[in-house]
Design a protein around this motif. Structure first.
Motif, mmCIF file in Angstrom:
data_model
loop_
_atom_site.group_PDB
_atom_site.id
_atom_site.type_symbol
_atom_site.label_atom_id
_atom_site.label_comp_id
_atom_site.label_asym_id
_atom_site.label_seq_id
_atom_site.Cartn_x
_atom_site.Cartn_y
_atom_site.Cartn_z
ATOM 1 N N TYR A 16 0.818 -1.212 0.000
ATOM 2 C CA TYR A 16 0.000 0.000 0.000
ATOM 3 C C TYR A 16 0.853 1.264 0.000
ATOM 4 N N SER A 17 2.126 1.163 0.410
ATOM 5 C CA SER A 17 2.994 2.341 0.467
ATOM 6 C C SER A 17 3.826 2.533 -0.789
ATOM 7 N N LEU A 18 3.858 1.527 -1.669
ATOM 8 C CA LEU A 18 4.776 1.570 -2.806
ATOM 9 C C LEU A 18 4.337 2.541 -3.894
ATOM 10 N N GLY A 19 3.092 2.991 -3.828
ATOM 11 C CA GLY A 19 2.638 4.010 -4.775
ATOM 12 C C GLY A 19 3.452 5.285 -4.682
ATOM 13 N N ASN A 20 4.036 5.538 -3.512
ATOM 14 C CA ASN A 20 4.872 6.726 -3.350
ATOM 15 C C ASN A 20 6.045 6.704 -4.326
ATOM 16 N N SER A 21 6.703 5.555 -4.443
ATOM 17 C CA SER A 21 7.837 5.441 -5.363
ATOM 18 C C SER A 21 7.400 5.650 -6.808
#
Length: 299
Positions: A16-21
């Motif tokens: 869920y946090s990898l969208g930042n990259s």
């Protein structure tokens, strides 16, 4: 959940946090495209490097937060794979090593595409050091009030700036402004996390900036990070990039709505609603900024 299973590893890397990259590389590449220097192979390797480094940092964070006592059974945030016993210590250390080596291999690919610009080794080394020493080592940044500075630098200035630089060979004030804006927006994720966990962090001596300066700083800091990011985008109007300057403005409405909800809830597990909304808002900001940059090029 079965120990060391694929499901356990998916939980550990926090997809869920990898969208930042993705957003960071997307914006840097949009700026390169607008300058007529977009290199898809370089952009793809930048994306892979960013994703692998974020996974590495997430795994190190999972392991070290548990070892330092920050992940207790009464944790308010999403489940952590290592703390839950879903991944064994040996497997976690092996996974961290594997992701680190994969990141380094990708970095070598970028180095080759750059024409062997050896100065980039220092940048890659800094990324690896950050991934580890954010929560590991004798003086982890996240435990001494420097987590926000590290996030703005390594989830903003460096990935956006070098995605652009590796494609164009240039670094100007506009990419600095855009990269810093992304760093501020992504730091809202850390700020809401630290605001939610302030009591837990205080108990385990994790001295985040919210623990140092208090809950009021967390509330107003969250708001000002989003406002500051939009203000930085507005400066692009100085070079007549009107769409990129103005299109991120709708993000502010969503950001303020989440901030008001955060202030109303104030503490407890219910703040995870704001965490989810913050992730959505970050994606919205990155998408609007990227579209604005491209529209300025085409109009």
């Amino acid at each position: 959940m079965k120990t060391n299973s694929l499901s356990a590893w998916l939980l550990a890397v926090r997809p869920y946090s990898l969208g930042n990259s993705v957003i960071l590389v997307l914006v840097g590449s949009a700026m390169a495209f607008a300058d007529g220097r977009f290199r898809p192979e370089t952009a793809l390797l930048c994306l892979l490097f960013a994703l692998l480094m974020q996974c590495t940092a997430n795994l190190v964070n999972d392991l070290c937060d548990f070892q330092r006592g920050a992940d207790q059974p009464d944790r308010l945030g999403p489940d952590r794979a290592f703390a839950k016993g879903y991944i064994t210590p040996g497997a976690m250390k092996g996974g961290i090593l594997a992701f680190t080596l994969a990141s380094c291999a990708t970095g070598i690919g970028l180095l080759a595409l750059s024409g062997w610009d050896w100065s980039l080794i220092a940048v890659g080394a800094a990324c690896v050091i950050f991934a580890y020493f954010y929560t590991a080592g004798p003086w982890p940044l996240a435990y001494h009030g420097l987590g926000d500075v590290a996030v703005i630098l390594f989830f903003g200035v460096i990935p956006v700036g070098f995605t652009y630089y590796l494609q164009t060979g240039f670094w100007g004030w506009e990419i600095t402004v855009v990269a810093l804006a992304l760093g501020l927006v992504i730091d809202t994720m850390l700020m809401i996390n630290n605001f939610r966990d302030r009591e837990e962090d205080r108990r385990c001596n994790k001295r985040t900036i919210v623990v140092y300066l208090g809950a009021a700083f967390g509330r107003w800091g969250y708001l000002l990070l989003g406002v500051g990011a939009v203000a930085l985008c507005l400066s692009l109007a100085a070079t007549r990039q009107w769409v990129a300057a103005l299109l991120p403005l709708p993000y502010l409405a969503f950001h303020i709505a989440t901030w008001r909800k955060m202030v109303r809830i104030d503490h407890g597990e219910e703040l995870n609603i704001c965490l989810g909304e913050t992730a959505r808002n970050i994606m919205l900001f990155g998408a609007l900024l990227s579209i604005g940059i491209l529209l300025d090029h085409w109009i």
